[in-house]
Design an enzyme around this catalytic site. Sequence first.
Site, PDB file in Angstrom:
ATOM      1  N   TYR A 193       0.822  -1.209   0.000  1.00 30.98           N
ATOM      2  CA  TYR A 193       0.000   0.000   0.000  1.00 30.98           C
ATOM      3  C   TYR A 193       0.859   1.262   0.000  1.00 30.98           C
ATOM      4  O   TYR A 193       0.748   2.106   0.877  1.00 30.98           O
ATOM      5  CB  TYR A 193      -0.967  -0.013   1.198  1.00 30.98           C
ATOM      6  CG  TYR A 193      -2.071  -1.029   0.982  1.00 30.98           C
ATOM      7  CD1 TYR A 193      -3.193  -0.690   0.221  1.00 30.98           C
ATOM      8  CD2 TYR A 193      -1.960  -2.321   1.462  1.00 30.98           C
ATOM      9  CE1 TYR A 193      -4.180  -1.631  -0.030  1.00 30.98           C
ATOM     10  CE2 TYR A 193      -2.952  -3.264   1.205  1.00 30.98           C
ATOM     11  CZ  TYR A 193      -4.057  -2.904   0.472  1.00 30.98           C
ATOM     12  OH  TYR A 193      -5.022  -3.832   0.216  1.00 30.98           O
ATOM     13  N   TYR A 218     -12.142  -7.461   6.642  1.00 33.73           N
ATOM     14  CA  TYR A 218     -11.013  -7.489   5.702  1.00 33.73           C
ATOM     15  C   TYR A 218     -10.678  -8.950   5.402  1.00 33.73           C
ATOM     16  O   TYR A 218     -10.505  -9.745   6.329  1.00 33.73           O
ATOM     17  CB  TYR A 218      -9.780  -6.776   6.283  1.00 33.73           C
ATOM     18  CG  TYR A 218      -8.594  -6.890   5.347  1.00 33.73           C
ATOM     19  CD1 TYR A 218      -8.504  -6.076   4.212  1.00 33.73           C
ATOM     20  CD2 TYR A 218      -7.603  -7.846   5.548  1.00 33.73           C
ATOM     21  CE1 TYR A 218      -7.454  -6.206   3.323  1.00 33.73           C
ATOM     22  CE2 TYR A 218      -6.545  -7.986   4.661  1.00 33.73           C
ATOM     23  CZ  TYR A 218      -6.482  -7.161   3.548  1.00 33.73           C
ATOM     24  OH  TYR A 218      -5.441  -7.303   2.664  1.00 33.73           O
ATOM     25  N   ASP A 240     -12.938 -16.690   8.568  1.00 33.82           N
ATOM     26  CA  ASP A 240     -11.601 -16.253   8.159  1.00 33.82           C
ATOM     27  C   ASP A 240     -10.777 -16.056   9.440  1.00 33.82           C
ATOM     28  O   ASP A 240     -10.869 -15.028  10.100  1.00 33.82           O
ATOM     29  CB  ASP A 240     -11.714 -14.956   7.350  1.00 33.82           C
ATOM     30  CG  ASP A 240     -10.350 -14.415   6.923  1.00 33.82           C
ATOM     31  OD1 ASP A 240      -9.319 -14.926   7.421  1.00 33.82           O
ATOM     32  OD2 ASP A 240     -10.324 -13.479   6.103  1.00 33.82           O
ATOM     33  N   LYS A 269      -1.177 -16.474   7.920  1.00 33.34           N
ATOM     34  CA  LYS A 269      -0.356 -15.637   8.800  1.00 33.34           C
ATOM     35  C   LYS A 269       0.521 -16.431   9.781  1.00 33.34           C
ATOM     36  O   LYS A 269       1.595 -16.858   9.396  1.00 33.34           O
ATOM     37  CB  LYS A 269      -1.256 -14.609   9.485  1.00 33.34           C
ATOM     38  CG  LYS A 269      -1.721 -13.549   8.464  1.00 33.34           C
ATOM     39  CD  LYS A 269      -2.095 -12.231   9.094  1.00 33.34           C
ATOM     40  CE  LYS A 269      -2.123 -11.120   8.072  1.00 33.34           C
ATOM     41  NZ  LYS A 269      -3.452 -10.720   7.593  1.00 33.34           N
TER      42      LYS A 269
HETATM   43  C1  LIG Z   1      -4.024 -10.730   6.261  1.00 37.25           C
HETATM   44  C2  LIG Z   1      -5.409 -11.237   6.099  1.00 37.25           C
HETATM   45  C3  LIG Z   1      -5.846 -11.801   4.882  1.00 37.25           C
HETATM   46  C4  LIG Z   1      -4.963 -11.860   3.656  1.00 37.25           C
HETATM   47  O1  LIG Z   1      -3.847 -12.666   3.826  1.00 37.25           O
HETATM   48  P1  LIG Z   1      -2.562 -12.456   2.879  1.00 37.25           P
HETATM   49  O2  LIG Z   1      -1.624 -13.541   3.297  1.00 37.25           O
HETATM   50  O3  LIG Z   1      -2.052 -11.077   3.142  1.00 37.25           O
HETATM   51  O4  LIG Z   1      -3.030 -12.619   1.476  1.00 37.25           O
HETATM   52  C5  LIG Z   1      -7.127 -12.272   4.825  1.00 37.25           C
HETATM   53  N1  LIG Z   1      -7.961 -12.220   5.891  1.00 37.25           N
HETATM   54  C6  LIG Z   1      -7.575 -11.696   7.076  1.00 37.25           C
HETATM   55  C7  LIG Z   1      -8.520 -11.684   8.234  1.00 37.25           C
HETATM   56  C8  LIG Z   1      -6.289 -11.178   7.217  1.00 37.25           C
HETATM   57  O5  LIG Z   1      -5.919 -10.625   8.380  1.00 37.25           O
END
Ligand SMILES: *Cc1c(COP(=O)(O)O)cnc(C)c1O
Length: 433
Positions: free
Chosen positions: A23, A151, A252, A281
């Site tokens: 970004y 997100y 997620d 992550k």
């Molecule tokens: C960071 C994140 C993503 C995206 O993961 P990337 O490895 O950056 O593509 C998706 N969902 C959530 C909740 C996140 O924190």
Amino acid sequence: MGQNLAFDRELQSIDDQHIWHPYSAMHSNSTIYPIESANGVRLKLTDGHELIDGMASWWCAIHGYNHPVLNRAVIDQLDKMSHVMFGGLTHEPAVRLVKKLIDITPEDLTSVFLVDSGSISVEVAMKMAIQYWCARDRPAKKQFVSLRNGYHGDTFGAMSVCDPITGMHGLFSEALPAQFFVQSPQCGFGNSARKEDLDALEAILSKNHQSIAALILEPVVQGAGGMRFYSADYLRWARDLCNQYQVLLIADEIATGFGRSGKLFACEHADISPDIMCIGKALTGGYMTLAATLTSDHIATTIDSGIPGVFMHGPTFMANPLACAVSLASIQLLESYDWSSNLKRINSGLESGLSGCRDLPQTADVRTLGAIGVVELKNPVDMGSITQHFVDAGVWIRPFGKLIYLMPPYIIEDRDLDQLCNVICESVESLAQ
Ligand SMILES: *Cc1c(COP(=O)(O)O)cnc(C)c1O
């Protein structure tokens, strides 16, 4: 030393001219700090200055940097093979990791698709949901509902379910598939949910369930879309409503997974099982890029039974052995100590350390959950000047908008945590009101 500095300057100028950072503009005046190495909770700049890491490299580096156990896992695997294709082949690191993931995630999640990043695991989850309903002869169910302030990543499918405003992708809205958005839960974590929140979700589901494949949400903690913590009741209700309206639930857990919210997975706060779960992550302890999408045998078998009889995805670096090996080592490391008490220790450190910000006129809210501490300000910060201030004070903290937050490696010691909190409180106090 002199030569070293000249080298730095040359690298810095190549970086300035040719490299995009996340970004960021290609040509911007914002400072980019060169890191030489990282160890434990400390990042070392090329000029020797050390920073206490408050970010765990965006939720990932839960065991800190340069950890001997994780290093060993990578080196041992490197001696065998760093990568082989996963089409038609398999290997022990993938199989052992998947077995472990099945054991530690909510029940029923027994079918696993390994991918290379969080965003892609979200794409895969969305494709699974669509293929599932196609196989059940409900092809009209291909849209998604998500929460405002959510997100889910930066690729097109993931962008389409991010909050159109705070999710950073408003610019692309015309190019994205249209989805449904429901107001984010207004009930904070630890409180009971509000009926209005439930009604808002039910209104969308009851009206549109014929065209909705799944509800996607970040359980309990909304991360990059606003660092909000909401009531576990809401998650329980959402689970019930999804069952009632025949809509799949995608959790997620990319940011929340592996203990960050105080539970191993945030779904455990509500004691629910999603139909599909995304993790990423912290999966590799921050060593490498790897993510996964998990689902039930029922969903996997149903997808198999539809046309074309396979799940339509297969990345080149699927199940990378180095990443799988270090992931397994990272999970085992987490299991090898009482991480839950440790998270409580970090939480009380954040609570007491950030309490000094609570009554400042610049502060709108201070909240903590697990190893996450957030100071929400009344006005957005100036990123450049506050970051420089943090670096000068020996800490690495990267705020966005009105949010200054901490999610340190779990190995952080109390005095380093205090230091992070103190620097935040002092800098908030020095901001204009
Ligand atoms: C960071 C994140 C993503 C995206 O993961 P990337 O490895 O950056 O593509 C998706 N969902 C959530 C909740 C996140 O924190």
